[in-house]
Design an enzyme around this catalytic site. Structure first.
Site, PDB file in Angstrom:
ATOM      1  N   TYR A 147       0.888  -1.156   0.000  1.00  0.00           N
ATOM      2  CA  TYR A 147       0.000   0.000   0.000  1.00  0.00           C
ATOM      3  C   TYR A 147       0.932   1.212   0.000  1.00  0.00           C
ATOM      4  CZ  TYR A 147      -3.240   3.524   1.846  1.00  0.00           C
ATOM      5  OH  TYR A 147      -3.987   4.673   2.040  1.00  0.00           O
ATOM      6  N   ASP A 186      -2.156  -1.356  -4.240  1.00  0.00           N
ATOM      7  CA  ASP A 186      -2.464   0.032  -4.561  1.00  0.00           C
ATOM      8  C   ASP A 186      -1.127   0.769  -4.635  1.00  0.00           C
ATOM      9  OD1 ASP A 186      -3.187   2.675  -4.701  1.00  0.00           O
ATOM     10  OD2 ASP A 186      -4.264   2.729  -2.783  1.00  0.00           O
ATOM     11  N   HIS A 284     -11.921   1.479  -4.011  1.00  0.00           N
ATOM     12  CA  HIS A 284     -11.104   0.753  -4.979  1.00  0.00           C
ATOM     13  C   HIS A 284     -11.835  -0.532  -5.383  1.00  0.00           C
ATOM     14  CE1 HIS A 284      -7.033   2.737  -4.536  1.00  0.00           C
ATOM     15  NE2 HIS A 284      -7.684   3.260  -3.512  1.00  0.00           N
TER      16      HIS A 284
END
Length: 293
Positions: A147, A186, A284
């Site tokens: 992340y 991500d 997301h």
């Protein structure tokens, strides 16, 4: 005079025996023995795992029959009971942030077979306090889930983001010399104009679409990696993130921020790399990839 009977001592054997037969057997997670040839991966920034499980039962994710599930921005100190039950046949590793009492950032890995080794963090306390990265070693590859830090409003964290990218690229280079690498999550960048709805209004103004961030991503690819989705879908305008503002998702005003990046030498083994755009539960969408070794 009659004899007084001694009260019988209560037996403890029956409850003990009963507990043996009523206790649920613990699920045994098999170890990676190197024989598996086809692997399915799912990555999803859940934007708070406890909130996500109230919106999604993960049925669309499970329908893909994933071998490895990486969850980003978990924001929790322990697995929610819903996840424990839904993924009861998976080994589980949670990387908890030490910031905000665990309610910030954080990542988690769910795996149908136990990895050979697990490593948590990028190796720098500036980032590892947030619990942003996990590396799992398997017999035939490394899986790294991240992340990635956002460069922030008005790009206040852009310099710090550059430090992360340097550490990340060095780590990828080191691992890639030993085994192929699958890097997912991500990654907080739209690499090219095709990767967001409004490139001109966001260029060098919005985190995720600066020349620096795009350049760092390109430099990472140049050391021997491929953006699997873009390789398989060179012209596709498909997004993985939509702001909660202004009905962005309904209007499909989005960004592609979530990626599976793979070592060049295994790109031909990638049979599928896609975005599960219809799945709700977060700002997301999950991404999915199939790799046949």
């Amino acid at each position: 005079m009659s004899k007084r009977k001694t009260p019988a001592t209560p037996s403890t054997e029956a409850p003990k025996l009963a507990s043996i037969f009523t206790k649920k057997p613990k699920t045994q997670i098999p170890s990676d023995d190197g024989n598996q040839k086809s692997w399915k991966f799912v990555c999803w920034n859940v934007a708070g795992l406890r909130a996500c499980v109230k919106k999604s039962d993960f049925s669309e994710v499970l329908a893909e029959q994933p071998d490895i599930v990486f969850l980003g921005e978990t924001k929790c100190k322990e697995w929610p009971p819903e996840v424990e039950e839904t993924f009861k046949d998976y080994s589980k590793t949670l990387v908890v942030s030490t910031e905000k009492n665990g309610g910030y950032a954080g990542v988690g890995l769910l795996s149908k077979c136990a990895p050979l080794k697990i490593h948590k963090g990028i190796g720098d306390p500036d980032f590892d306090s947030a619990g942003r990265l996990i590396i799992a070693e398997y017999s035939q590859f490394y899986f790294m889930g991240a992340y990635v830090p956002n460069s922030g409003a008005k790009l206040v964290n852009l310099e710090k983001r550059g430090k992360w990218e340097k550490l990340l690229t060095d780590k990828l280079r080191e691992m890639n010399e030993k085994k192929p690498v699958i890097y997912g999550g991500d990654l907080n960048v739209a690499h090219n104009e095709i990767d967001l709805k409004n490139p001109e209004s966001n260029r060098n103004k919005t985190a995720g679409f600066t020349d620096q961030e795009r350049g760092w991503f390109g430099e990472m690819l140049e050391i021997g990696f491929t953006d699997s989705f873009r390789k398989l879908h060179p012209e596709s305008k498909k997004y993985s993130f939509w702001s909660y503002l202004a009905n962005s998702r309904e209007k499909d005003v989005g960004w592609r921020l979530d990626y599976f990046v793979v070592s060049d030498r295994i790109m031909d083994n990638v049979k599928k790399s896609d975005i599960m755009s219809a799945v709700k539960g977060s700002d997301h969408a999950p991404i999915v990839m199939q790799l046949d070794l």
